[in-house]
Design a protein around this motif. Structure first.
Motif, mmCIF file in Angstrom:
data_model
loop_
_atom_site.group_PDB
_atom_site.id
_atom_site.type_symbol
_atom_site.label_atom_id
_atom_site.label_comp_id
_atom_site.label_asym_id
_atom_site.label_seq_id
_atom_site.Cartn_x
_atom_site.Cartn_y
_atom_site.Cartn_z
ATOM 1 N N ALA A 18 2.229 0.424 4.623
ATOM 2 C CA ALA A 18 1.650 1.168 5.758
ATOM 3 C C ALA A 18 2.687 2.104 6.366
ATOM 4 C CB ALA A 18 1.121 0.189 6.809
ATOM 5 N N TRP A 19 3.911 1.626 6.537
ATOM 6 C CA TRP A 19 4.990 2.437 7.081
ATOM 7 C C TRP A 19 5.224 3.655 6.185
ATOM 8 C CZ3 TRP A 19 10.470 -0.078 8.100
ATOM 9 C CH2 TRP A 19 11.333 0.872 8.668
ATOM 10 N N ALA A 20 5.291 3.430 4.885
ATOM 11 C CA ALA A 20 5.501 4.524 3.934
ATOM 12 C C ALA A 20 4.339 5.509 3.963
ATOM 13 C CB ALA A 20 5.682 3.961 2.529
ATOM 14 N N GLY A 21 3.125 5.009 4.170
ATOM 15 C CA GLY A 21 1.949 5.870 4.245
ATOM 16 C C GLY A 21 2.019 6.850 5.391
ATOM 17 N N HIS A 22 2.695 6.453 6.478
ATOM 18 C CA HIS A 22 2.865 7.366 7.624
ATOM 19 C C HIS A 22 3.866 8.471 7.300
ATOM 20 C CE1 HIS A 22 0.329 5.051 10.181
ATOM 21 N NE2 HIS A 22 1.127 3.990 10.219
ATOM 22 N N ILE A 23 4.737 8.231 6.343
ATOM 23 C CA ILE A 23 5.729 9.233 5.945
ATOM 24 C C ILE A 23 5.102 10.228 4.976
ATOM 25 C CG2 ILE A 23 7.906 9.565 4.697
ATOM 26 C CD1 ILE A 23 8.744 6.801 5.908
ATOM 27 N N GLY A 24 4.336 9.722 4.004
ATOM 28 C CA GLY A 24 3.679 10.611 3.047
ATOM 29 C C GLY A 24 3.165 9.846 1.838
ATOM 30 N N GLY A 25 2.302 10.485 1.088
ATOM 31 C CA GLY A 25 1.683 9.864 -0.076
ATOM 32 C C GLY A 25 2.668 9.504 -1.178
ATOM 33 N N ASN A 26 3.647 10.377 -1.401
ATOM 34 C CA ASN A 26 4.654 10.092 -2.433
ATOM 35 C C ASN A 26 5.512 8.899 -2.038
ATOM 36 O OD1 ASN A 26 4.026 12.318 -4.198
ATOM 37 N ND2 ASN A 26 4.975 13.641 -2.681
ATOM 38 N N CYS A 27 5.844 8.829 -0.768
ATOM 39 C CA CYS A 27 6.651 7.719 -0.266
ATOM 40 C C CYS A 27 5.876 6.407 -0.407
ATOM 41 C CB CYS A 27 7.045 7.976 1.187
ATOM 42 S SG CYS A 27 8.230 6.779 1.833
ATOM 43 N N LYS A 28 4.604 6.446 -0.073
ATOM 44 C CA LYS A 28 3.776 5.244 -0.198
ATOM 45 C C LYS A 28 3.721 4.775 -1.646
ATOM 46 C CE LYS A 28 -0.851 3.477 0.751
ATOM 47 N NZ LYS A 28 -2.169 3.778 1.335
ATOM 48 N N GLU A 29 3.491 5.698 -2.567
ATOM 49 C CA GLU A 29 3.444 5.350 -3.984
ATOM 50 C C GLU A 29 4.783 4.797 -4.454
ATOM 51 O OE1 GLU A 29 2.568 7.421 -8.324
ATOM 52 O OE2 GLU A 29 2.111 8.562 -6.507
ATOM 53 N N TYR A 30 5.871 5.389 -3.970
ATOM 54 C CA TYR A 30 7.210 4.949 -4.351
ATOM 55 C C TYR A 30 7.491 3.531 -3.880
ATOM 56 C CZ TYR A 30 12.125 5.331 -5.513
ATOM 57 O OH TYR A 30 13.356 5.125 -6.082
ATOM 58 N N ILE A 31 7.148 3.234 -2.644
ATOM 59 C CA ILE A 31 7.359 1.891 -2.093
ATOM 60 C C ILE A 31 6.530 0.869 -2.874
ATOM 61 C CG2 ILE A 31 6.955 0.423 -0.052
ATOM 62 C CD1 ILE A 31 9.513 2.168 0.111
ATOM 63 N N ILE A 32 5.316 1.219 -3.226
ATOM 64 C CA ILE A 32 4.480 0.322 -4.035
ATOM 65 C C ILE A 32 5.166 0.032 -5.367
ATOM 66 C CG2 ILE A 32 2.303 0.158 -5.321
ATOM 67 C CD1 ILE A 32 0.998 1.682 -2.927
ATOM 68 N N LYS A 33 5.745 1.057 -5.982
ATOM 69 C CA LYS A 33 6.445 0.876 -7.270
ATOM 70 C C LYS A 33 7.655 -0.048 -7.108
ATOM 71 C CE LYS A 33 4.300 3.899 -10.023
ATOM 72 N NZ LYS A 33 3.631 3.552 -11.254
ATOM 73 N N ILE A 34 8.404 0.121 -6.016
ATOM 74 C CA ILE A 34 9.557 -0.751 -5.768
ATOM 75 C C ILE A 34 9.084 -2.197 -5.630
ATOM 76 C CG2 ILE A 34 11.323 -1.409 -4.089
ATOM 77 C CD1 ILE A 34 11.758 1.554 -3.523
ATOM 78 N N LEU A 35 8.030 -2.399 -4.865
ATOM 79 C CA LEU A 35 7.518 -3.751 -4.640
ATOM 80 C C LEU A 35 6.980 -4.373 -5.931
ATOM 81 C CD1 LEU A 35 5.743 -3.122 -1.232
ATOM 82 C CD2 LEU A 35 7.772 -4.554 -1.592
ATOM 83 N N ASP A 36 6.366 -3.560 -6.776
ATOM 84 C CA ASP A 36 5.801 -4.064 -8.032
ATOM 85 C C ASP A 36 6.870 -4.376 -9.073
ATOM 86 O OD1 ASP A 36 3.239 -3.889 -7.056
ATOM 87 O OD2 ASP A 36 2.753 -2.020 -8.090
ATOM 88 N N LYS A 37 8.054 -3.796 -8.907
ATOM 89 C CA LYS A 37 9.113 -3.931 -9.902
ATOM 90 C C LYS A 37 9.649 -5.372 -9.985
ATOM 91 C CE LYS A 37 13.294 -2.229 -9.320
ATOM 92 N NZ LYS A 37 14.459 -1.371 -9.205
ATOM 93 N N LYS A 38 9.658 -6.074 -8.893
ATOM 94 C CA LYS A 38 10.216 -7.425 -8.849
ATOM 95 C C LYS A 38 9.123 -8.471 -9.021
ATOM 96 C CE LYS A 38 14.485 -6.294 -7.589
ATOM 97 N NZ LYS A 38 15.666 -6.590 -8.339
#
Length: 106
Positions: A18-38
């Motif tokens: 949600a925090w990343a979504g307030h920054i932008g769509g690319n940031c949100k997608e990036y954070i999701i990728k980081i979380l999915d990596k582990k």
């Protein structure tokens, strides 16, 4: 529980997304990728926090552009975002293949 531990216990994947979504769509997608990596997303929380705090230093637009660039590279960690911002690669419009090739030692 000490206040520091309470703060950490309030972290969740949803909160970072949600925090990343307030920054932008690319940031949100990036954070999701980081979380999915582990295997356990909790292992990614510090990396997510580091990336998201960069908005205080560079602003939402630059951070979102850096996340877009890192998504193109397929690199999902704090260090790549920091390097992109430090070198100003977030504002480049060059072909990514050219950048990667020129970054390789000859």
């Amino acid at each position: 529980m000490p206040s520091h531990h309470r703060f950490i216990s309030e972290w969740s994947c949803e909160k970072f997304i949600a925090w990343a979504g307030h920054i932008g769509g690319n940031c949100k997608e990036y954070i999701i990728k980081i979380l999915d990596k582990k295997q356990h997303p909790e292992q990614s929380y510090k990396s997510c926090l580091g990336v998201l705090h960069l908005t205080k230093k560079v602003g939402n637009t630059r951070l979102d552009n850096a996340c877009k660039r890192a998504l193109d590279y397929g690199a999902y960690n704090y260090n790549i975002i920091e390097r992109i911002l430090k070198n100003g690669w977030d504002s480049l419009e060059e072909d990514i293949e050219h950048e990667i090739d020129s970054a390789q030692p000859q």
